[in-house]
Design a protein around this motif. Structure first.
Motif, PDB file in Angstrom:
ATOM      1  N   GLY A  48     -69.259   8.968  59.531  1.00  0.00           N
ATOM      2  CA  GLY A  48     -69.753   8.251  58.359  1.00  0.00           C
ATOM      3  C   GLY A  48     -71.175   7.776  58.540  1.00  0.00           C
ATOM      4  N   LEU A  49     -71.483   7.220  59.732  1.00  0.00           N
ATOM      5  CA  LEU A  49     -72.845   6.781  60.008  1.00  0.00           C
ATOM      6  C   LEU A  49     -73.812   7.958  60.017  1.00  0.00           C
ATOM      7  CD1 LEU A  49     -72.217   4.120  62.814  1.00  0.00           C
ATOM      8  CD2 LEU A  49     -72.958   3.702  60.461  1.00  0.00           C
ATOM      9  N   THR A  50     -73.359   9.086  60.572  1.00  0.00           N
ATOM     10  CA  THR A  50     -74.219  10.273  60.605  1.00  0.00           C
ATOM     11  C   THR A  50     -74.581  10.733  59.201  1.00  0.00           C
ATOM     12  OG1 THR A  50     -73.230  10.995  62.698  1.00  0.00           O
ATOM     13  CG2 THR A  50     -74.391  12.657  61.381  1.00  0.00           C
ATOM     14  N   ILE A  51     -73.576  10.833  58.348  1.00  0.00           N
ATOM     15  CA  ILE A  51     -73.822  11.278  56.973  1.00  0.00           C
ATOM     16  C   ILE A  51     -74.693  10.271  56.232  1.00  0.00           C
ATOM     17  CG2 ILE A  51     -72.720  11.769  54.759  1.00  0.00           C
ATOM     18  CD1 ILE A  51     -70.324  12.835  56.300  1.00  0.00           C
ATOM     19  N   THR A  52     -74.465   8.977  56.478  1.00  0.00           N
ATOM     20  CA  THR A  52     -75.263   7.942  55.810  1.00  0.00           C
ATOM     21  C   THR A  52     -76.727   8.026  56.206  1.00  0.00           C
ATOM     22  OG1 THR A  52     -73.353   6.455  55.707  1.00  0.00           O
ATOM     23  CG2 THR A  52     -75.546   5.462  55.477  1.00  0.00           C
ATOM     24  N   TRP A  53     -76.987   8.124  57.512  1.00  0.00           N
ATOM     25  CA  TRP A  53     -78.371   8.184  57.980  1.00  0.00           C
ATOM     26  C   TRP A  53     -79.046   9.479  57.531  1.00  0.00           C
ATOM     27  CZ3 TRP A  53     -81.064   4.230  59.048  1.00  0.00           C
ATOM     28  CH2 TRP A  53     -80.504   3.108  59.635  1.00  0.00           C
ATOM     29  N   LEU A  54     -78.314  10.593  57.583  1.00  0.00           N
ATOM     30  CA  LEU A  54     -78.901  11.847  57.114  1.00  0.00           C
ATOM     31  C   LEU A  54     -79.247  11.761  55.635  1.00  0.00           C
ATOM     32  CD1 LEU A  54     -76.750  14.596  58.896  1.00  0.00           C
ATOM     33  CD2 LEU A  54     -79.149  14.050  59.292  1.00  0.00           C
ATOM     34  N   SER A  55     -78.393  11.116  54.876  1.00  0.00           N
ATOM     35  CA  SER A  55     -78.660  10.988  53.441  1.00  0.00           C
ATOM     36  C   SER A  55     -79.876  10.110  53.183  1.00  0.00           C
ATOM     37  CB  SER A  55     -77.425  10.405  52.730  1.00  0.00           C
ATOM     38  OG  SER A  55     -76.304  11.248  52.889  1.00  0.00           O
ATOM     39  N   LEU A  56     -79.940   8.953  53.883  1.00  0.00           N
ATOM     40  CA  LEU A  56     -81.042   8.016  53.656  1.00  0.00           C
ATOM     41  C   LEU A  56     -82.376   8.568  54.132  1.00  0.00           C
ATOM     42  CD1 LEU A  56     -79.344   4.633  54.649  1.00  0.00           C
ATOM     43  CD2 LEU A  56     -79.919   5.433  52.344  1.00  0.00           C
ATOM     44  N   LEU A  57     -82.372   9.251  55.278  1.00  0.00           N
ATOM     45  CA  LEU A  57     -83.628   9.678  55.891  1.00  0.00           C
ATOM     46  C   LEU A  57     -84.070  11.064  55.468  1.00  0.00           C
ATOM     47  CD1 LEU A  57     -83.018   8.387  59.538  1.00  0.00           C
ATOM     48  CD2 LEU A  57     -84.314   7.281  57.712  1.00  0.00           C
ATOM     49  N   ILE A  58     -83.129  11.925  55.082  1.00  0.00           N
ATOM     50  CA  ILE A  58     -83.491  13.320  54.807  1.00  0.00           C
ATOM     51  C   ILE A  58     -83.091  13.754  53.404  1.00  0.00           C
ATOM     52  CG2 ILE A  58     -83.166  15.723  55.539  1.00  0.00           C
ATOM     53  CD1 ILE A  58     -82.731  14.733  58.365  1.00  0.00           C
TER      54      ILE A  58
ATOM     55  N   LEU B  28     -85.627  14.299  50.085  1.00  0.00           N
ATOM     56  CA  LEU B  28     -85.823  15.684  49.658  1.00  0.00           C
ATOM     57  C   LEU B  28     -85.321  15.893  48.236  1.00  0.00           C
ATOM     58  CD1 LEU B  28     -84.889  17.727  52.864  1.00  0.00           C
ATOM     59  CD2 LEU B  28     -87.142  17.043  52.035  1.00  0.00           C
ATOM     60  N   ALA B  29     -84.227  15.228  47.894  1.00  0.00           N
ATOM     61  CA  ALA B  29     -83.729  15.339  46.511  1.00  0.00           C
ATOM     62  C   ALA B  29     -84.747  14.778  45.530  1.00  0.00           C
ATOM     63  CB  ALA B  29     -82.399  14.608  46.381  1.00  0.00           C
ATOM     64  N   GLY B  30     -85.495  13.744  45.969  1.00  0.00           N
ATOM     65  CA  GLY B  30     -86.527  13.190  45.102  1.00  0.00           C
ATOM     66  C   GLY B  30     -87.594  14.200  44.741  1.00  0.00           C
ATOM     67  N   LEU B  31     -87.905  15.126  45.680  1.00  0.00           N
ATOM     68  CA  LEU B  31     -88.867  16.189  45.377  1.00  0.00           C
ATOM     69  C   LEU B  31     -88.393  17.030  44.200  1.00  0.00           C
ATOM     70  CD1 LEU B  31     -89.900  17.539  48.901  1.00  0.00           C
ATOM     71  CD2 LEU B  31     -91.289  16.177  47.337  1.00  0.00           C
ATOM     72  N   PHE B  32     -87.125  17.421  44.254  1.00  0.00           N
ATOM     73  CA  PHE B  32     -86.587  18.273  43.203  1.00  0.00           C
ATOM     74  C   PHE B  32     -86.481  17.525  41.877  1.00  0.00           C
ATOM     75  CE2 PHE B  32     -85.224  20.318  47.082  1.00  0.00           C
ATOM     76  CZ  PHE B  32     -85.396  21.667  46.805  1.00  0.00           C
TER      77      PHE B  32
END
Length: 278
Positions: free
Chosen positions: A18-28, A32-36
């Motif tokens: 859960g922490l991995t997915i959370t950090w990946l979502s927040l940091l990456i 990146l979704a904001g670009l699109f």
């Protein structure tokens, strides 16, 4: 023991995942979704007009073409450097080994200024090259050299641990069985090094594509001559053309992802093939 039981035996798997997915979502993922999302403000015709503009295409060609060429040079040079550092003992070896890490620690702006000073027409290396009719600073050749400079440690540091773990006795055994030096390299050494070498190549390429600080000083930043794609993005941002900047960034992101994904697949294939019984 079943697969489910093995997974439950790992302490804190749900929490760490859960922490991995959370950090990946927040940091990456979210940035990146904001670009699109920002690029979606453009119509398809506007997006196509931006990414196919001559200035954009030339900047993308400079960035990706020179980054790929620099990564190829770094792959060959990095393997030679690793071989010398691991297989030979000579005075100053530890100093040379430490020098490899300088591009990691050196601020990119400092690297760019140093390269520009060195290869300027009156610089230590630029002057003799200029006498031969070769101009480096403020040309694509300068960009190419800067990308080599910042990318070489990735190949060296990725391949070095693998070569350290490769016993010299294996090479000696191959030679004792009648293998020539070239056969030993091709059948024994290279299969073990190829996966790590491809990883280093991909890392060097990715760093070179997105490099900004060390390149802009020596590039000259002339449109349609020596302008890199990251600089064009910054220019569009300074002009408050945010959608244009994100459109170029999306193209770079997709192209870089596809190239790195293909290299990773090639790396996995090479690793599987090296582990397969002969």
């Amino acid at each position: 023991m079943t697969t489910a039981a093995r997974r439950r035996s790992l302490p804190g798997f749900g929490l760490t995942m859960g922490l991995t997915i959370t950090w990946l979502s927040l940091l990456i993922l979210i940035p990146l979704a904001g670009l699109f999302v920002k690029t979606a403000e453009l119509s398809l015709a506007e997006f196509w007009a931006i990414v196919t503009a001559p200035r954009t295409l030339h900047a993308l060609k400079i960035s990706f073409g020179l980054a790929f060429a620099a990564a190829c040079v770094n792959l060959v040079a990095g393997l030679l450097i690793v071989w010398a550092l691991v297989r030979y003992r000579f005075p100053g070896r530890r100093i040379f080994d430490a020098i490899v890490d300088i591009p990691f620690a050196l601020p990119t702006a400092v690297a760019g200024i140093a390269l520009t000073t060195l290869f300027a027409q009156k610089g230590w290396l630029g002057a003799p090259l200029a006498a031969l009719g070769i101009k480096v600073a403020f040309t694509p050749l300068g960009i190419f050299l800067a990308m080599i400079f910042i990318g070489i440690p990735f190949v060296v540091r990725t391949v070095q641990p693998v070569l350290l773990d490769l016993d010299v006795e294996i090479e000696e055994a191959a030679e004792s069985l009648g293998a020539s030096r070239w056969q030993t390299i091709r059948r024994v050494i290279l299969p073990s090094l190829v996966p790590a070498a491809l990883t280093g190549f991909a890392l060097a390429f990715a760093r070179a594509v997105g490099e900004y600080g060390s390149v802009i000083f020596i590039a000259g930043n002339l449109p349609n001559v020596s302008e890199i794609a990251p600089l064009l993005i910054v220019i569009r941002l300074s002009e408050f053309r945010y959608a244009d900047a994100t459109a170029i960034a999306v193209v770079m992101l997709i192209a870089a992802f596809l190239i790195i994904f293909a290299l990773n697949r090639l790396q996995n294939w090479a690793q599987t093939r090296s582990l397969a019984p002969v």
